[in-house]
Design an enzyme around this catalytic site. Structure first.
Site, PDB file in Angstrom:
ATOM      1  N   LYS A  22      -2.060  11.318   9.084  1.00  0.00           N
ATOM      2  CA  LYS A  22      -0.850  11.377   8.211  1.00  0.00           C
ATOM      3  C   LYS A  22      -0.937  11.245   6.687  1.00  0.00           C
ATOM      4  CE  LYS A  22       1.161   7.008   7.955  1.00  0.00           C
ATOM      5  NZ  LYS A  22       1.116   6.445   6.463  1.00  0.00           N
ATOM      6  N   ASN A  23      -1.860  10.228   6.391  1.00  0.00           N
ATOM      7  CA  ASN A  23      -2.088   9.841   4.911  1.00  0.00           C
ATOM      8  C   ASN A  23      -2.797  11.043   4.013  1.00  0.00           C
ATOM      9  OD1 ASN A  23      -0.720   7.928   5.024  1.00  0.00           O
ATOM     10  ND2 ASN A  23      -2.458   6.403   5.393  1.00  0.00           N
ATOM     11  N   CYS A 116       8.401  -3.961   0.045  1.00  0.00           N
ATOM     12  CA  CYS A 116       7.684  -3.554   1.098  1.00  0.00           C
ATOM     13  C   CYS A 116       7.364  -4.606   1.978  1.00  0.00           C
ATOM     14  CB  CYS A 116       6.509  -2.644   0.983  1.00  0.00           C
ATOM     15  SG  CYS A 116       5.750  -1.837   2.245  1.00  0.00           S
ATOM     16  N   ARG A 121       3.718  -3.904  -3.911  1.00  0.00           N
ATOM     17  CA  ARG A 121       3.246  -2.555  -4.011  1.00  0.00           C
ATOM     18  C   ARG A 121       3.995  -1.766  -5.116  1.00  0.00           C
ATOM     19  NH1 ARG A 121       3.251   0.237   1.512  1.00  0.00           N
ATOM     20  NH2 ARG A 121       1.724   1.702   0.740  1.00  0.00           N
ATOM     21  N   ASP A 307      -5.890  -1.039   6.853  1.00  0.00           N
ATOM     22  CA  ASP A 307      -5.071  -0.422   7.442  1.00  0.00           C
ATOM     23  C   ASP A 307      -5.662  -0.345   8.989  1.00  0.00           C
ATOM     24  OD1 ASP A 307      -3.335   0.614   5.725  1.00  0.00           O
ATOM     25  OD2 ASP A 307      -4.122   2.752   5.725  1.00  0.00           O
ATOM     26  N   ARG A 399       6.141   6.019  12.914  1.00  0.00           N
ATOM     27  CA  ARG A 399       5.935   6.870  11.625  1.00  0.00           C
ATOM     28  C   ARG A 399       4.561   7.407  11.407  1.00  0.00           C
ATOM     29  NH1 ARG A 399       7.807   2.963   6.687  1.00  0.00           N
ATOM     30  NH2 ARG A 399       7.013   4.812   5.799  1.00  0.00           N
TER      31      ARG A 399
END
Ligand code: EPZ
Length: 420
Positions: A22-23, A116, A121, A307, A399
């Site tokens: 995804k990233n 967030c 952030r 993560d 997500r």
């Protein structure tokens, strides 16, 4: 709204294929804004964040078809350069259109991302770098209004902190800038490296790819012709499944991985007592005889990824002894702690450090997902817990994890996706 029901404990066995990252896909889709010709991207994960970005692209006037993990996109007819609040508020990574829109069109408006769940952030480093490249930036009515009517200029930019999307935004901006941009203290995450490689393959002269110092020779607003490419495997999804195998004392094989990208994660799994065998693009995890405690401190790549912090915290609940987990990137990325405690975990939180005592027999309970990775930690804990764990608000998981419950089911987990 859907929720997940997991009946544990399970022992995972079998084989699955890891999806595209995804990233990596998010910045690479944003990079298509640098081109006015059709482009094809393969191995894009079918997750909610990708659909959110494509919704934004639709509003910008982009023409695309996304099916079977392949995106055919044509940004010739873009006639709008505003990323509106309704989309940016649901996904902060929408900020990735700022650099490419500004460098190609000379102006854009992007809603300022708000707070967030995992921390403040800020995006000050993105804006500071664009100003150094000659942009005028104003904040008006909650929007970043960025203009550079004559285009951006190359500049010498030192990032005060290593920022992943900040690096990506400025790399994309520099690709169409006039002259040479020198970037110092750039993020070296594999996702940033793939962005550089794709731009390089499309004719942008970039020196230093894979290091923390880049020199980018911009095209002076000449749009790029992007060659087709395929998104790299998701190292965080892979790491999450490795932890799922480790916590359930199972043996699983992951296909479609790049082992180097997982070095920091597999090193910790080794310390915890697991054995990992790698062959070309696949990897098998064999369980520990008894999981051992470990210490983790999150940092930038190639260090241990933030993560993966929550997933290793779930794992630490089953490890013998005292594990220490320090979160150094985001000030509030411990929302999973109180939910893991509801399952019975022994966690003491002080400042940025969590201390865990294990192993503890977790017991199923009702828990709430709070952000993407925190949610995956609850899934792992649910697999190890005795009885039924219901995980609510799983839109967070959607997500970034493609068909998570189906992949876990294939590995033998007792997991169902149900309606509230
Ligand atoms: C990226 O977020 C990832 N998102 C995150 O993935 C990941 O957790 C994070 O990098 C760290 O690896 C995407 O790639 C889309 P940063 P990003 O800018 O770029 C500070 C997931 O679960 N900072 O590298 O937003 C910041 O506050 C997620 O998939 C500034 O101070 O993170 C943080 O402390 C969530 N000013 C640190 O830098 C800035 O202008 C690193 O953040 C920018 C960042």
């Amino acid at each position: 709204m859907d929720y997940l029901r997991i009946t544990g404990p399970s022992q995972l066995e079998g084989e699955i294929t890891v999806s595209g990252a995804k990233n990596a896909a998010l910045p690479l889709i944003a990079a298509t804004l640098l081109s006015d010709e059709p482009c094809t991207i393969e191995n894009i994960p079918e997750v909610a964040d990708i659909h959110t970005l494509l919704k934004l692209f639709d509003k910008l006037g982009s023409k695309f078809i996304f099916e079977d993990h392949t995106l055919n996109i044509d940004n010739e007819a873009i006639d709008n350069t505003t990323a509106t609040y309704d989309i940016v508020k649901t996904m902060r990574a929408s900020i990735l259109v700022l650099g490419p829109l500004l460098s190609r069109f000379g102006h854009c408006e992007v809603s300022l991302p708000g707070g967030c769940a995992i921390g403040q952030r800020p995006i000050d480093l993105h804006l500071k770098a664009l100003e150094l490249m000659g942009a005028t930036i104003e904040i008006k009515n909650g929007y970043i209004v960025a203009t550079a009517p004559a285009g951006l200029n190359g500049a010498h930019i030192i990032f005060d902190k290593v920022t992943v999307t900040g690096s990506e935004n400025i790399i994309m901006a520099a690709a169409l800038a006039k002259g040479k941009t020198e970037l110092i203290n750039v993020a070296k995450e594999p996702e940033v490296v793939q962005l550089c490689e794709v731009l390089y393959d499309s004719g942008v002269d970039i020196e230093g790819i894979g290091t923390d110092e880049l020199i980018i020779h911009g095209t002076d607003r000449e749009p790029l012709k992007l060659n087709s490419f395929s998104i790299i495997p998701d190292r965080i999804e892979a790491g999450t499944y490795l932890c799922a195998a480790a916590i359930t004392y199972g043996t699983i094989t992951l296909n479609n991985i790049i082992a180097d990208h997982l070095d920091a994660v597999t090193a910790k799994l080794h310390e915890a007592g697991c054995r990992i065998e790698t062959r070309n693009d696949s990897m098998t995890l064999y369980p520990a005889a008894k999981l051992k405690s470990f210490e983790i401190s999150t940092t930038e790549y190639p260090g241990f990824p933030t993560d993966m912090q929550a997933q290793f915290m779930a794992l630490a609940t089953q490890a013998e002894g005292v594990s220490i987990i320090e979160e150094r990137l985001f000030e509030n990325r411990f929302m999973h702690v109180s939910e893991l405690q509801r399952l019975g975990a022994s966690i003491h939180l002080k400042g940025h450090t969590a201390t865990l005592n294990g192993p503890i027999q977790l017991l199923g309970a009702e828990v709430m997902a709070t952000d993407l990775r925190a949610s995956s930690a609850l899934v792992l804990a649910g697999l190890a817990a005795k009885g039924v764990t219901n995980i609510h608000r799983i839109y967070h998981l959607d997500r970034g994890y493609e068909v998570l419950h189906e992949k876990l089911k294939k590995l033998g987990a007792k997991i169902e996706r149900l309606k509230e």
